[in-house]
Design a protein around this motif. Structure first.
Motif, PDB file in Angstrom:
ATOM      1  N   ALA A 230     -54.458  39.429   2.260  1.00 54.26           N
ATOM      2  CA  ALA A 230     -54.446  40.824   1.788  1.00 54.26           C
ATOM      3  C   ALA A 230     -54.441  40.872   0.271  1.00 54.26           C
ATOM      4  O   ALA A 230     -55.120  41.691  -0.338  1.00 54.26           O
ATOM      5  N   ASP A 231     -53.700  40.008  -0.374  1.00 58.54           N
ATOM      6  CA  ASP A 231     -53.741  39.899  -1.844  1.00 58.54           C
ATOM      7  C   ASP A 231     -53.354  38.476  -2.217  1.00 58.54           C
ATOM      8  O   ASP A 231     -53.121  37.643  -1.348  1.00 58.54           O
ATOM      9  N   ALA A 232     -53.282  38.203  -3.507  1.00 49.96           N
ATOM     10  CA  ALA A 232     -53.069  36.831  -3.954  1.00 49.96           C
ATOM     11  C   ALA A 232     -51.758  36.251  -3.424  1.00 49.96           C
ATOM     12  O   ALA A 232     -51.622  35.039  -3.242  1.00 49.96           O
ATOM     13  N   ASP A 233     -50.783  37.102  -3.158  1.00 52.43           N
ATOM     14  CA  ASP A 233     -49.465  36.611  -2.736  1.00 52.43           C
ATOM     15  C   ASP A 233     -49.314  36.540  -1.226  1.00 52.43           C
ATOM     16  O   ASP A 233     -48.309  36.047  -0.729  1.00 52.43           O
ATOM     17  N   PHE A 234     -50.277  37.108  -0.516  1.00 57.47           N
ATOM     18  CA  PHE A 234     -50.072  37.183   0.930  1.00 57.47           C
ATOM     19  C   PHE A 234     -51.122  36.361   1.666  1.00 57.47           C
ATOM     20  O   PHE A 234     -52.320  36.522   1.460  1.00 57.47           O
ATOM     21  N   ARG A 235     -50.651  35.472   2.518  1.00 55.35           N
ATOM     22  CA  ARG A 235     -51.563  34.788   3.426  1.00 55.35           C
ATOM     23  C   ARG A 235     -50.912  34.754   4.797  1.00 55.35           C
ATOM     24  O   ARG A 235     -49.810  34.212   4.959  1.00 55.35           O
ATOM     25  N   GLY A 236     -51.559  35.359   5.778  1.00 55.92           N
ATOM     26  CA  GLY A 236     -51.013  35.403   7.130  1.00 55.92           C
ATOM     27  C   GLY A 236     -52.049  34.958   8.139  1.00 55.92           C
ATOM     28  O   GLY A 236     -53.247  35.075   7.904  1.00 55.92           O
ATOM     29  N   TYR A 237     -51.551  34.429   9.251  1.00 57.25           N
ATOM     30  CA  TYR A 237     -52.441  33.947  10.314  1.00 57.25           C
ATOM     31  C   TYR A 237     -52.278  34.868  11.503  1.00 57.25           C
ATOM     32  O   TYR A 237     -51.211  34.926  12.116  1.00 57.25           O
ATOM     33  N   ALA A 238     -53.363  35.605  11.804  1.00 57.28           N
ATOM     34  CA  ALA A 238     -53.277  36.653  12.821  1.00 57.28           C
ATOM     35  C   ALA A 238     -53.802  36.150  14.159  1.00 57.28           C
ATOM     36  O   ALA A 238     -54.780  35.406  14.217  1.00 57.28           O
ATOM     37  N   GLY A 239     -53.141  36.566  15.229  1.00 57.33           N
ATOM     38  CA  GLY A 239     -53.587  36.207  16.572  1.00 57.33           C
ATOM     39  C   GLY A 239     -52.621  36.767  17.595  1.00 57.33           C
ATOM     40  O   GLY A 239     -51.661  37.465  17.261  1.00 57.33           O
ATOM     41  N   THR A 240     -52.892  36.469  18.861  1.00 60.66           N
ATOM     42  CA  THR A 240     -52.024  36.922  19.940  1.00 60.66           C
ATOM     43  C   THR A 240     -51.265  35.722  20.490  1.00 60.66           C
ATOM     44  O   THR A 240     -51.887  34.697  20.814  1.00 60.66           O
ATOM     45  N   VAL A 241     -49.956  35.848  20.568  1.00 61.33           N
ATOM     46  CA  VAL A 241     -49.136  34.736  21.057  1.00 61.33           C
ATOM     47  C   VAL A 241     -49.563  34.433  22.498  1.00 61.33           C
ATOM     48  O   VAL A 241     -49.595  35.311  23.350  1.00 61.33           O
ATOM     49  N   SER A 242     -49.921  33.175  22.735  1.00 63.71           N
ATOM     50  CA  SER A 242     -50.398  32.792  24.061  1.00 63.71           C
ATOM     51  C   SER A 242     -49.468  31.735  24.629  1.00 63.71           C
ATOM     52  O   SER A 242     -49.748  30.549  24.607  1.00 63.71           O
ATOM     53  N   GLY A 243     -48.333  32.176  25.065  1.00 59.83           N
ATOM     54  CA  GLY A 243     -47.349  31.263  25.632  1.00 59.83           C
ATOM     55  C   GLY A 243     -46.194  31.051  24.688  1.00 59.83           C
ATOM     56  O   GLY A 243     -46.346  30.983  23.470  1.00 59.83           O
ATOM     57  N   GLY A 244     -45.006  31.001  25.273  1.00 63.06           N
ATOM     58  CA  GLY A 244     -43.823  30.678  24.495  1.00 63.06           C
ATOM     59  C   GLY A 244     -43.346  31.820  23.617  1.00 63.06           C
ATOM     60  O   GLY A 244     -43.710  32.983  23.799  1.00 63.06           O
TER      61      GLY A 244
END
Ligand code: GDP
Length: 419
Positions: A230-244
């Motif tokens: 989203a910006d220089a300070d933010f890095r996220g990994y998006a997805g749907t939790v598939s188990g656990g």
């Protein structure tokens, strides 16, 4: 309210699938007044009588497309006071097996329709086999058109008994059967006065009380759908939790590269969470830089997913042109796309008898057990444990068509041996 239930209907042409589904919606009170007006109008226009053609109802519902294990399936949404439902719309009879398999790969229950006059057909056995292969463990056998066999309990029993034996052989754990008359609604939303010998639940009651899919029993997995910068300070990994389940502070590993990190934040559209579980769409932020991209899996560090580049798997062949071993295809597994070859057809399955037959090729709608090689190691799960990380499709490079659905059985060679 019970957890949402996703189901499909299976049957041969004219068994009454559309009529049964339409009647179910009507009895469930899931039909709006303006849809009812349209239904009355269309029924009169098409048939010139006052009785309602419930099959017309299924066309008027809100439909939504979702990306499935194989191809797009249209899913229809409706609800009762007790539950939300999603039902696969597998229209037309062309490519029915393919659409049904696609729907089944995401459904928790199948309503298998049989015409009481015809009994169990090869199609019934075929659809049930495919449902079982795609991971469905609950079936409702609806013996329809009971009005055309004089509401005879013996006819009903002569269909249900062999079906129970078949379903048990296929590993379907829960089988409910009931006699119905789809257009009149007998045992659909209300008990039938014409079949007092059937004292079990109605179709609606069975659907409202069916078990929702249990979460995969395995450790935490998040197939990365996209990387959010989203910006220089933010890095996220998006997805749907598939188990656990995952919580802030947990140690995770990015697979297949096996980089370790801890979860710093779990971000959702509704704010941050302390923990997230199977089925939730989240964005994970980690406490250090990792090189994760679409197709990678973020997994529990204590219990990472196995990684391999060769599998034994079942394939349902879905293309007019037969599968010929050693041709190169694209393989999509979870959110990852890699190059693949089918190196051997170990056998094909006679879907009527489950006999294993020798085969050099797989034709349209045939099921085979095959060895598949891919050009890089990928994290995976057995399909029986986790449909998202164990189910894949093969895509033809030229036509871009989905030519097969695959279900991983086990790894033939683990990545630890090939690095
Ligand atoms: P589908 O092809 O499986 O979707 O079948 P339809 O719902 O279109 O039904 C096929 C035909 O069977 C239609 O003419 C329906 O009116 C008729 N039908 C469906 N269920 C019953 C039933 O229980 N009794 C009778 N008599 N006719 C039925």
């Amino acid at each position: 309210m019970a957890a949402r239930l996703r189901f499909i209907t299976c049957g041969s042409v004219d068994d009454g699938k559309s009529t049964l589904l339409g009647r179910l919606l009507y009895d469930a009170g899931a039909v709006l007044e303006d849809q009812l007006d349209a239904l009355r109008r269309d029924s009169r226009r098409l048939h010139g009588e006052e009785s309602l053609d419930f099959a017309l109802l299924t066309d008027g519902l809100e439909a939504e497309r979702e990306q499935g294990i194989t191809i797009d399936v249209a899913w229809r949404y409706f609800h009762t006071m007790r539950r939300h439902f999603i039902v696969a719309d597998c229209p037309g009879h062309e490519q029915y097996t393919r659409n049904m398999a696609t729907g089944a790969s995401q459904a928790e229950l199948a309503v298998v329709l049989v015409d009481a006059r015809k009994g169990l057909l090869a199609q019934t056995r075929r659809h049930s086999y495919i449902c079982a292969l795609m991971g469905i463990r609950q079936v409702i056998l609806a013996v329809n058109k009971m009005d055309l066999v004089g509401f005879d309990a013996d006819v009903y029993a002569s269909i249900v008994e062999p079906y129970r034996a078949l379903a048990a052989r296929l590993g379907i754990e829960t089988i409910h059967a009931l006699p119905v008359v789809a257009p009149d609604g007998d045992n659909v939303g209300a008990h039938s006065a014409r079949m007092p010998w059937y004292t079990g639940p109605t179709l609606l009651e069975l659907l409202e009380s069916a078990e929702a899919e249990p979460a995969p029993p395995r450790a935490f997995r998040l197939p990365v759908q996209w990387v959010n910068r989203a910006d220089a300070d933010f890095r996220g990994y998006a997805g749907t939790v598939s188990g656990g389940r995952v919580a802030v502070g947990d140690e995770v590993v990015v697979q297949p590269a096996m980089q370790r990190a801890r979860v710093a934040r779990i971000v959702t559209a509704d704010g941050d969470l302390a923990a997230a579980a199977h089925g939730q769409a989240v964005t994970l932020c980690l406490d250090r830089e990792v090189d994760a991209s679409r197709g990678d899996v973020i997994a529990s560090a204590a219990e990472p997913a196995p990684v391999a580049d060769q599998f034994g798997c079942h394939l349902i062949w879905m293309d007019e042109a037969p599968l010929l071993p050693n041709r190169s295809y694209l393989l999509r597994l979870g959110t990852r796309t890699v190059n693949a070859r089918v190196t051997a057809i170990k056998h094909k399955v006679d879907v009527n008898t489950q006999a294993e037959l020798a085969a050099r090729r797989l034709e349209l709608n045939e099921v085979g057990y095959c060895n598949v090689d891919i050009d890089q190691p990928v994290p995976f799960e057995r399909y029986a444990d986790n449909r998202t990380l164990g189910g894949f499709v093969l895509i033809d490079r030229q036509s871009n068509a989905t030519v097969a659905a695959g279900m991983i059985d086990f790894a033939l060679r683990r990545a630890s041996n090939i690095h």
